[in-house]
Design an enzyme around this catalytic site. Structure first.
Site, short mmCIF file in Angstrom:
data_model
loop_
_atom_site.label_atom_id
_atom_site.label_comp_id
_atom_site.label_asym_id
_atom_site.label_seq_id
_atom_site.Cartn_x
_atom_site.Cartn_y
_atom_site.Cartn_z
N ASP A 139 -95.55 -11.54 -26.81
CA ASP A 139 -95.37 -11.85 -25.59
C ASP A 139 -96.43 -12.88 -24.81
O ASP A 139 -96.29 -13.14 -23.77
CB ASP A 139 -95.19 -10.89 -24.25
CG ASP A 139 -93.90 -9.86 -24.75
OD1 ASP A 139 -93.19 -10.15 -25.47
OD2 ASP A 139 -93.69 -9.01 -23.91
N ASP B 254 -95.06 5.42 -23.12
CA ASP B 254 -95.29 6.52 -24.17
C ASP B 254 -95.05 7.84 -23.79
O ASP B 254 -94.50 8.71 -24.48
CB ASP B 254 -96.90 6.07 -24.83
CG ASP B 254 -97.94 6.03 -23.56
OD1 ASP B 254 -97.54 6.18 -22.51
OD2 ASP B 254 -98.84 5.64 -24.02
#
Length: 488
Positions: A89, A235
């Site tokens: 990104d 996560d």
């Protein structure tokens, strides 16, 4: 009387810390039962090895990305069964560095995926990569990691059990001796990866994927609802969704994934803010569902302690601030001295927490005399710095619990492995001084004054506590201004 209100606040906050320490004691007990367990390893001759996709989420990582790619290219696994996705990104020269580096490994199945739109940040990148991933297993490594070449061979064997959804490795530290603050971070992380992860996994309580250094079954991720970007800890969020769906997680403390620790206070605070706020967001999102579910009581208790552990910083801050009027109450005789003697019971919680760090850190160093001596100074300094971070982290927790949203801010990487390496020239350094840094400096002065006053008046009940607060806020505030203002 107002003094009684402060005494109640002080007592309730200390009770919260004590109850949390009881959960830690249970984890320590199960750590002893788990720590010598041996794990299977698949072999290179195993024809049943599954196809694996390794995902490397990257955003502006020009200092470490070459090291990562070189390490990943050396992984031991059949080439025809390995795909490596570089999920980039980046908006700086990192993209050019990656493309040049990939040319050096034409034999490796690299897939370069660049996004112009960072929608969903890391979670968004992982989700888009998953849509085109060829592997039935998905390993993930952040840019600052240097994976064990045998990582896949040591972990894929667990997926022969159809119930296993994720295998997490233990983080190692590339630069733990770089500075005082990297050493203290290693001190804290080792306790999490040794006692907490092992203790929870040993009794089949929920553990978490740590964002990197782990491998997932692709169908587990999809069954749990794929990656979400509505918390700062995608996560932890996915981990709880998957385990609530019945998937089993396995923790491998013997498989080490070395990574870089932030050497600068501004970077440490950035990471701490994301972890603590994200944990609080996940507590808001998942805790009630776990508590009302059909899980065993021990799973619910440890899930509550796990999801609410960042709330400790609010409790620490409340104890710290209320300790001043409580000290005044003792000094003026407004609070019976017997109350202070009764408060000594809370020291039991301190003994438990100290034991967790003792066995976690000394177990890794094989209980050498040198490591014992190091522990004697590391523990009080670590506790002091943790107290010093309570203002910054309490703000993060409060925002998480109340639903205030903020963007995902990456932790700058430095590629500093040895003392003397310079972090000043890093272009990712953060220069904006947060308001909490000024409050930390004020509290450093306040508690330093309290130490002097206690000695002058001969009232020593809070002396040790206030000394640690003075030290912690001083270290954090000085390091903060140094890291934020070094370029000015």
């Amino acid at each position: 009387m107002l003094i009684n209100l402060f005494l109640v606040i002080y007592g309730l906050a200390m009770c919260f810390v004590l109850f949390y320490s009881f959960a830690q004691a249970n984890l320590l007990w199960h750590f002893f039962k788990f720590k010598d367990r041996k794990m299977p390893m698949a072999t290179i001759n195993d024809k049943g090895l599954p196809k694996v996709t390794v995902q490397l989420p990257i955003f502006n990582e020009k200092y470490v990305v070459e090291r990562l790619i070189e390490a990943i290219s050396s992984m031991h696994y059949p080439k025809e069964k390995l795909e490596i996705q570089v999920l980039d990104d980046s908006t700086d020269e990192t993209a050019d560095i990656i493309n040049n580096c990939l040319k050096a490994f034409p034999e490796v199945n690299f897939k370069y995926l660049h996004r112009e739109n960072r929608q969903g940040f890391k979670a968004g990148a992982l989700k888009e990569g998953l849509e085109v991933a060829e592997g039935e297993l998905i390993a993930i490594f952040d840019a600052d990691f240097v994976p064990d070449p045998n990582f896949l061979l040591k972990t894929v064997g667990h997926f022969k059990d159809d119930k296993v959804g994720m295998v997490q490795s233990r983080w190692g530290h590339l630069n733990e001796d770089y500075s005082l603050f990297t050493r203290l971070q290693a001190f804290a992380l080792d306790a999490h990866f040794m006692v907490e992860q092992m203790g929870r996994n040993a009794q089949k309580a929920f553990i978490n994927f740590n964002g990197t250094g782990g491998i997932w079954r692709k169908s587990c991720i999809l069954d749990a609802g794929d990656w979400h970007a509505d918390t700062l800890t995608e996560d932890l969020d996915l981990s709880y969704r998957a385990q609530q769906k019945g998937w089993e997680f396995i923790y491998r403390p013997d498989v080490v994934s070395p990574a870089e620790l932030p050497p600068v206070m501004s970077a440490i605070k950035s990471q701490q803010f994301r972890w603590t706020k994200g944990g609080a967001e996940c507590a808001r999102k998942h805790l009630w569902h776990v508590l009302k579910g059909t899980f065993p009581l021990k799973v619910k208790i440890h899930a509550a302690a796990h999801l609410l552990n960042s709330t400790l910083f609010i409790a620490i801050l409340l104890v710290s601030l209320s300790s001043i009027p409580v000290w005044w109450g003792f000094y003026k005789g407004l609070i019976p001295l017997e109350y202070f003697k009764l408060a000594a019971f809370f020291l039991f919680g301190f003994v438990i927490i100290a034991s967790v760090y003792f066995f976690a850190n000394l177990n890794l160093s094989h209980f050498t005399f040198k490591s014992f001596l190091r522990f004697l100074w590391e523990l009080p300094v670590f506790l002091a710095v943790s107290m010093g971070l309570s203002v910054h982290n309490a703000q993060a927790v409060w925002e998480g619990l109340t639903g205030k949203k903020s963007p995902f801010v990456r932790t700058p990487k430095y590629n500093l492995a040895v003392k003397g390496s310079n972090w000043v020239s890093n272009t990712y350094n953060q220069l904006k001084i947060p308001p909490t840094a000024y409050l930390e400096a004020i509290l450093a002065i306040v508690f330093s004054v309290m130490v002097v006053v206690s000695i002058y008046t001969g009232t020593y009940e809070m002396l040790v506590f206030h000394s640690m607060l003075a030290l912690g806020f001083s270290l954090v505030s000085i390091a903060s201004f140094k890291s934020y203002m070094i370029h000015r």
